[in-house]
Scaffold this motif. Structure first.
Motif, short mmCIF file in Angstrom:
data_model
loop_
_atom_site.label_atom_id
_atom_site.label_comp_id
_atom_site.label_asym_id
_atom_site.label_seq_id
_atom_site.Cartn_x
_atom_site.Cartn_y
_atom_site.Cartn_z
N MET A 142 -5.14 -53.34 27.44
CA MET A 142 -3.68 -53.96 27.57
C MET A 142 -2.74 -52.45 27.23
O MET A 142 -2.34 -52.51 25.31
CB MET A 142 -3.18 -54.75 27.88
CG MET A 142 -1.59 -55.05 27.66
SD MET A 142 -1.43 -56.23 27.47
CE MET A 142 -0.48 -56.81 26.13
N ARG A 143 -1.89 -51.62 28.06
CA ARG A 143 -1.66 -50.54 26.92
C ARG A 143 0.31 -50.63 27.54
O ARG A 143 0.26 -51.70 28.64
CB ARG A 143 -1.70 -49.15 27.80
CG ARG A 143 -2.54 -48.78 27.70
CD ARG A 143 -3.19 -47.67 28.78
NE ARG A 143 -1.78 -47.42 28.23
CZ ARG A 143 -1.55 -45.55 29.77
NH1 ARG A 143 -2.23 -45.38 30.48
NH2 ARG A 143 -0.40 -45.04 29.56
N LYS A 144 0.98 -50.85 26.59
CA LYS A 144 2.39 -51.47 26.35
C LYS A 144 2.65 -50.90 27.60
O LYS A 144 3.66 -51.72 28.02
CB LYS A 144 3.05 -51.33 25.06
CG LYS A 144 4.14 -51.25 25.05
CD LYS A 144 4.49 -51.12 22.75
CE LYS A 144 6.36 -52.18 22.69
NZ LYS A 144 6.29 -51.99 21.79
N ARG A 145 3.22 -50.29 27.85
CA ARG A 145 4.00 -48.95 29.04
C ARG A 145 3.51 -49.78 30.24
O ARG A 145 4.54 -49.98 31.32
CB ARG A 145 3.65 -47.90 29.12
CG ARG A 145 4.10 -47.24 27.67
CD ARG A 145 3.68 -45.53 27.58
NE ARG A 145 3.58 -45.42 26.97
CZ ARG A 145 3.15 -44.02 26.22
NH1 ARG A 145 3.12 -43.43 27.08
NH2 ARG A 145 2.90 -42.97 24.94
N GLU A 146 2.07 -50.71 30.01
CA GLU A 146 2.14 -50.83 32.15
C GLU A 146 3.06 -52.44 31.81
O GLU A 146 3.01 -53.18 33.12
CB GLU A 146 0.61 -50.79 32.43
CG GLU A 146 0.08 -49.93 32.07
CD GLU A 146 -1.44 -49.79 31.82
OE1 GLU A 146 -2.27 -51.23 32.31
OE2 GLU A 146 -2.41 -48.98 31.73
N TRP A 147 3.13 -53.31 31.02
CA TRP A 147 3.83 -54.17 31.68
C TRP A 147 5.31 -54.84 30.90
O TRP A 147 5.64 -53.40 29.56
CB TRP A 147 3.45 -55.16 30.00
CG TRP A 147 1.74 -55.27 30.66
CD1 TRP A 147 0.69 -54.55 30.50
CD2 TRP A 147 1.41 -56.53 31.51
NE1 TRP A 147 -0.36 -54.67 30.96
CE2 TRP A 147 -0.66 -56.37 31.30
CE3 TRP A 147 1.82 -57.47 32.32
CZ2 TRP A 147 -0.91 -56.76 32.36
CZ3 TRP A 147 0.89 -58.35 33.22
CH2 TRP A 147 -0.77 -57.81 32.94
N GLU A 204 4.10 -57.58 34.83
CA GLU A 204 3.13 -56.41 35.27
C GLU A 204 4.13 -55.02 35.26
O GLU A 204 5.33 -55.65 36.61
CB GLU A 204 2.04 -55.79 36.36
CG GLU A 204 1.04 -54.98 36.52
CD GLU A 204 0.49 -54.27 37.42
OE1 GLU A 204 -0.90 -54.08 36.60
OE2 GLU A 204 0.75 -55.79 38.17
N LYS A 205 4.64 -54.09 34.99
CA LYS A 205 5.50 -53.16 35.82
C LYS A 205 5.71 -51.89 36.91
O LYS A 205 4.22 -51.32 37.06
CB LYS A 205 5.82 -52.25 34.51
CG LYS A 205 7.05 -51.34 34.69
CD LYS A 205 7.40 -50.07 33.41
CE LYS A 205 8.60 -49.46 34.12
NZ LYS A 205 8.85 -48.62 32.82
N THR A 206 5.82 -52.75 37.91
CA THR A 206 5.05 -52.16 38.91
C THR A 206 6.71 -51.79 39.23
O THR A 206 6.62 -51.07 40.90
CB THR A 206 5.17 -53.73 40.30
OG1 THR A 206 5.57 -54.38 40.34
CG2 THR A 206 3.97 -53.88 39.41
N LYS A 256 1.83 -59.84 38.41
CA LYS A 256 1.37 -60.40 37.85
C LYS A 256 1.91 -60.97 36.66
O LYS A 256 2.43 -59.49 36.02
CB LYS A 256 -0.20 -59.27 37.55
CG LYS A 256 -0.81 -58.94 38.31
CD LYS A 256 -1.50 -58.14 38.77
CE LYS A 256 -2.32 -58.18 39.69
NZ LYS A 256 -3.32 -56.74 39.03
N TYR A 257 1.36 -61.93 35.41
CA TYR A 257 1.67 -61.60 33.90
C TYR A 257 1.15 -62.55 33.17
O TYR A 257 0.07 -63.11 33.33
CB TYR A 257 3.64 -62.96 34.81
CG TYR A 257 2.35 -64.00 35.10
CD1 TYR A 257 2.07 -65.38 34.31
CD2 TYR A 257 2.69 -64.74 36.17
CE1 TYR A 257 1.78 -66.71 34.35
CE2 TYR A 257 1.56 -65.89 37.09
CZ TYR A 257 1.97 -66.28 36.18
OH TYR A 257 1.35 -67.96 36.51
N LYS A 307 12.48 -52.17 34.47
CA LYS A 307 12.23 -53.57 33.96
C LYS A 307 13.74 -54.10 34.55
O LYS A 307 13.55 -55.53 35.37
CB LYS A 307 13.12 -53.50 32.43
CG LYS A 307 13.29 -54.64 31.43
CD LYS A 307 13.09 -54.29 30.58
CE LYS A 307 13.39 -55.88 29.62
NZ LYS A 307 12.47 -56.19 28.74
#
Length: 99
Positions: free
Chosen positions: A1-6, A73-75, A50-51, A78
């Protein structure tokens, strides 16, 4: 899990009893009284986002409260995710308070 993706979502972002300087991120009209992680999870399921729930985490400014946090999930940006959650949370809390 990369931090920038969430993105990290804290319940205090939506708390009507907190000021902006205390961490609230939405307007009073989009805030609710004492939101919990479980309330936000219900909304995220409805929004089909997704969370990951991390119940043991504490917000740095309120380290003495066991609030928990949610990684979403960063879609999209923010701010847009927070606004979508807030709009649905107001509807959810108003329905559950009527029961």
């Amino acid at each position: 899990m990369r931090k920038r993706e969430w993105v990290i979502i804290w319940p205090l972002y939506f708390d009507k009893h907190r000021s902006r300087s205390q961490g609230r991120r939405v307007s009073l009209s989009l805030s609710v009284s004492r939101p919990a992680v479980k309330d936000i999870v219900v909304v995220l399921k409805k929004l089909k986002l997704k969370y990951i729930v991390e119940e043991e985490k504490k917000h740095p400014s309120t380290w003495f409260e066991q609030s928990g946090r949610i990684l979403v999930e960063k879609t999209m940006p923010k701010t847009r995710i927070i606004r979508m959650i807030a709009e649905q949370l107001v509807k959810y809390k108003s329905r559950s308070s009527r029961s």
